[in-house]
Enzyme design. Structure first.
Site, PDB file in Angstrom:
ATOM      1  N   ASN A 279     -10.247   5.325   1.157  1.00 25.90           N
ATOM      2  CA  ASN A 279     -10.582   5.508   2.577  1.00 25.90           C
ATOM      3  C   ASN A 279     -11.719   6.520   2.771  1.00 25.90           C
ATOM      4  O   ASN A 279     -11.601   7.471   3.561  1.00 25.90           O
ATOM      5  CB  ASN A 279      -9.356   5.902   3.400  1.00 25.90           C
TER       6      ASN A 279
ATOM      7  N   LYS B  82     -10.111  -7.636   7.068  1.00 29.32           N
ATOM      8  CA  LYS B  82      -9.145  -7.270   8.107  1.00 29.32           C
ATOM      9  C   LYS B  82      -9.667  -7.877   9.401  1.00 29.32           C
ATOM     10  O   LYS B  82     -10.727  -7.480   9.879  1.00 29.32           O
ATOM     11  CB  LYS B  82      -9.062  -5.758   8.265  1.00 29.32           C
TER      12      LYS B  82
ATOM     13  N   GLU C  64     -11.051   0.655  -3.679  1.00 25.97           N
ATOM     14  CA  GLU C  64     -11.368   0.298  -2.294  1.00 25.97           C
ATOM     15  C   GLU C  64     -12.036   1.469  -1.573  1.00 25.97           C
ATOM     16  O   GLU C  64     -11.541   2.599  -1.600  1.00 25.97           O
ATOM     17  CB  GLU C  64     -10.044  -0.082  -1.608  1.00 25.97           C
TER      18      GLU C  64
ATOM     19  N   SER D  73       0.850  -1.179   0.000  1.00 24.95           N
ATOM     20  CA  SER D  73       0.000   0.000   0.000  1.00 24.95           C
ATOM     21  C   SER D  73       0.888   1.232   0.000  1.00 24.95           C
ATOM     22  O   SER D  73       1.738   1.374   0.873  1.00 24.95           O
ATOM     23  CB  SER D  73      -0.893  -0.050   1.244  1.00 24.95           C
TER      24      SER D  73
ATOM     25  N   GLY E 114      -4.376  -4.867   5.731  1.00 27.66           N
ATOM     26  CA  GLY E 114      -3.355  -4.678   6.764  1.00 27.66           C
ATOM     27  C   GLY E 114      -3.613  -3.407   7.532  1.00 27.66           C
ATOM     28  O   GLY E 114      -4.385  -2.547   7.080  1.00 27.66           O
TER      29      GLY E 114
ATOM     30  N   ASP F 114      -7.134   2.938  -3.178  1.00 22.62           N
ATOM     31  CA  ASP F 114      -7.878   2.946  -1.914  1.00 22.62           C
ATOM     32  C   ASP F 114      -8.158   4.394  -1.518  1.00 22.62           C
ATOM     33  O   ASP F 114      -7.234   5.175  -1.312  1.00 22.62           O
ATOM     34  CB  ASP F 114      -7.044   2.254  -0.822  1.00 22.62           C
TER      35      ASP F 114
ATOM     36  N   ASP G 151     -13.866  -2.001   2.431  1.00 21.66           N
ATOM     37  CA  ASP G 151     -12.939  -2.222   3.543  1.00 21.66           C
ATOM     38  C   ASP G 151     -13.680  -1.799   4.823  1.00 21.66           C
ATOM     39  O   ASP G 151     -14.317  -2.636   5.487  1.00 21.66           O
ATOM     40  CB  ASP G 151     -11.653  -1.405   3.297  1.00 21.66           C
TER      41      ASP G 151
ATOM     42  N   LYS H 222      -0.920  -0.874  -4.497  1.00 19.97           N
ATOM     43  CA  LYS H 222      -2.164  -0.160  -4.165  1.00 19.97           C
ATOM     44  C   LYS H 222      -1.818   1.290  -3.878  1.00 19.97           C
ATOM     45  O   LYS H 222      -0.960   1.567  -3.042  1.00 19.97           O
ATOM     46  CB  LYS H 222      -2.793  -0.830  -2.944  1.00 19.97           C
ATOM     47  N   LEU H 223      -2.454   2.195  -4.619  1.00 11.82           N
ATOM     48  CA  LEU H 223      -2.197   3.621  -4.424  1.00 11.82           C
ATOM     49  C   LEU H 223      -3.299   4.218  -3.569  1.00 11.82           C
ATOM     50  O   LEU H 223      -4.491   4.025  -3.847  1.00 11.82           O
ATOM     51  CB  LEU H 223      -2.171   4.352  -5.771  1.00 11.82           C
ATOM     52  N   LYS H 224      -2.921   4.960  -2.552  1.00 13.21           N
ATOM     53  CA  LYS H 224      -3.905   5.702  -1.767  1.00 13.21           C
ATOM     54  C   LYS H 224      -4.322   6.915  -2.595  1.00 13.21           C
ATOM     55  O   LYS H 224      -3.455   7.592  -3.185  1.00 13.21           O
ATOM     56  CB  LYS H 224      -3.270   6.151  -0.447  1.00 13.21           C
TER      57      LYS H 224
HETATM   58  O1  OSB Z   1      -7.379   1.329   4.357  1.00 15.50           O
HETATM   59  O2  OSB Z   1      -6.265  -0.432   4.040  1.00 15.50           O
HETATM   60  C1  OSB Z   1      -6.415   0.636   4.619  1.00 15.50           C
HETATM   61  C2  OSB Z   1      -3.362   1.293   6.785  1.00 15.50           C
HETATM   62  C3  OSB Z   1      -3.958   1.791   7.923  1.00 15.50           C
HETATM   63  C4  OSB Z   1      -5.317   1.938   7.957  1.00 15.50           C
HETATM   64  C5  OSB Z   1      -6.087   1.587   6.851  1.00 15.50           C
HETATM   65  C6  OSB Z   1      -5.493   1.078   5.719  1.00 15.50           C
HETATM   66  C7  OSB Z   1      -4.104   0.964   5.682  1.00 15.50           C
HETATM   67  C8  OSB Z   1      -3.375   0.533   4.498  1.00 15.50           C
HETATM   68  C9  OSB Z   1      -2.039  -0.109   4.686  1.00 15.50           C
HETATM   69  O3  OSB Z   1      -3.748   0.712   3.375  1.00 15.50           O
HETATM   70  C10 OSB Z   1      -2.158  -1.547   4.962  1.00 15.50           C
HETATM   71  C11 OSB Z   1      -0.840  -2.168   5.351  1.00 15.50           C
HETATM   72  O4  OSB Z   1       0.080  -2.123   4.538  1.00 15.50           O
HETATM   73  O5  OSB Z   1      -0.713  -2.691   6.472  1.00 15.50           O
HETATM   74 MG    MG Z   2      -8.478   0.313   2.897  1.00 20.91          MG
END
Ligand code: OSB
Ligand code: MG
Length: 367
Positions: free
Chosen positions: A191, A263, A214, A136, A291, A189, A239, A162-164
């Site tokens: 969020n 998760k 995501e 990520s 994760g 992703d 997620d 995976k790009l935020k």
């Molecule tokens: O949205 O998946 C998520 C990390 C912290 C909280 C939420 C997320 C994430 C990640 C990283 O995307 C996941 C990882 O590499 O552990």
């Molecule tokens: Mg996520």
């Protein structure tokens, strides 16, 4: 088993680089580490995945500690004997705290499996001895910096990127990386950073052949995700919205998601995770293991889960070095894009006690 004592410890680990998402920037990881010792003297370990602040989920470290001490632990200790398989039922009356509950269940399960000499992987039904790793990648300060970071992961062997994303850091970032790597499995992703009106905008991602988008919308907006799924061709993957088997069933029935990120902390534990996995296998829905910037304690258990047959997409199960200069267990090192699933009894790893003590910020033992 009979619980003898529980230790609640917070540790503080710096990250190797800041991790920026649509909900904030993290430069270090505060983690609640739970140790349960049973009357045989066997210790079980787990990590609570809640973050310091309630930005990703309603849970946060100090709140989890309070919840555990005030309600969850007294309910467990009131039982003369407790099996990991009964923890969720005993804790069900308390409506808060999936992550806190998961940490207790996992620590108890670790001790129970160690006593029974069974690995978590085989207990959960794992069929693989190694799992494919994705990574990520946080929001960067500019495209070139993003490109450099992605290159370092591709060169290290990661099999999925995976790009935020967030409004203002989405189409251009994806286009830039897709041009550099025309064939790499790529996903994004958000969020929860978008709104129901952003369908047309997000549909611009369709041309980049992404595996999935995501959690684009608010965690409670299941209908919004179902509507969005009609506007974009890229599969939607929930997620934050998936907090239990029930919520997974609902989201699938409403066609709000066609892929699920599991998760364990977010859904209340590994046992609930297996139920969601089984539902998805039955429904022909791909799953992958998310994760939460876990230390080796949480990562070990995630690998056991990710080794189940329905986990057909690479997860955010990265190597220890992705986040930490030094991990609290023997580091998880990636080989050819894979991590090896621990096969010793329980979660299969133990913390390095000297290092753990050196990064401990608080510790309480409850007998
Ligand atoms: O949205 O998946 C998520 C990390 C912290 C909280 C939420 C997320 C994430 C990640 C990283 O995307 C996941 C990882 O590499 O552990
Ligand atoms: Mg996520």
């Amino acid at each position: 088993m009979k619980i003898k004592e529980i230790e609640l410890r917070t540790i503080h680990l710096p990250l190797v680089r800041p991790f920026r998402t649509s909900f904030g920037t993290q430069t270090s990881r505060e983690v609640l580490i739970v140790k349960v010792t049973n009357k045989n003297g066997t210790a079980g370990w787990a990590e609570c995945v809640a973050m310091s602040e309630p930005l990703y989920s309603p849970e946060y470290v100090a709140g989890c500690i309070d919840l555990i001490k005030r309600f969850l632990l007294p309910a467990l200790i009131a039982k003369p004997e407790i099996k990991a398989e009964d923890v969720a039922t005993v804790l069900k009356p308390f409506l808060a705290g999936q992550m806190a509950k998961a940490s207790l269940e996992t620590a108890i399960l670790d001790a129970q499996l160690k006593d029974g000499k069974v690995s978590l992987a085989s207990y959960l039904g794992a069929t693989k001895s190694k799992v494919e790793c994705g990574v990520s990648v946080g929001i960067a300060s500019n495209l070139e910096a993003l490109g450099n970071e992605v290159k370092s992961y591709v060169d290290a062997g990661y099999r999925r990127i995976k790009l935020k994303i967030e409004p203002g850091w989405d189409i251009e970032a994806v286009k830039y990386i897709r041009n550099l790597y025309p064939d790499i499995p790529l996903q994004v992703d958000a969020n929860q950073a978008y709104s129901r009106n952003d369908g047309k905008h997000l549909a611009r991602l369709d041309e980049f052949n992404l595996l999935l988008i995501e959690q684009p919308l608010d965690e409670h907006d299941i209908l919004g995700h179902a509507l969005l799924a009609k506007e974009v061709k890229t599969p939607i993957c929930l997620d934050e919205s998936i907090v239990s088997l029930q919520s997974a069933e609902d989201a699938l029935a409403l066609k709000a998601t066609t892929i699920i990120n599991i998760k364990p902390g977010r859904v209340g534990g590994y046992l609930e995770s297996v139920k969601i996995h089984d539902l998805c296998v039955k429904s022909k829905i791909p799953v992958w293991c998310g994760g939460m910037l876990e230390t080796g304690i949480g990562r070990a258990a995630n690998l056991a889960l990710a080794a189940l047959p329905g986990f057909t997409l690479p997860g955010d199960t990265s190597a220890s070095a992705r986040y930490f200069k030094q991990d609290i267990t023997t580091p998880f090192v990636m080989e050819d894009g894979y991590l090896t699933v621990p096969n010793k009894p329980g979660i299969g790893v133990e913390p390095d006690m000297d290092f753990l003590e050196s990064i401990t910020r608080s510790k309480e033992v409850i007998r």
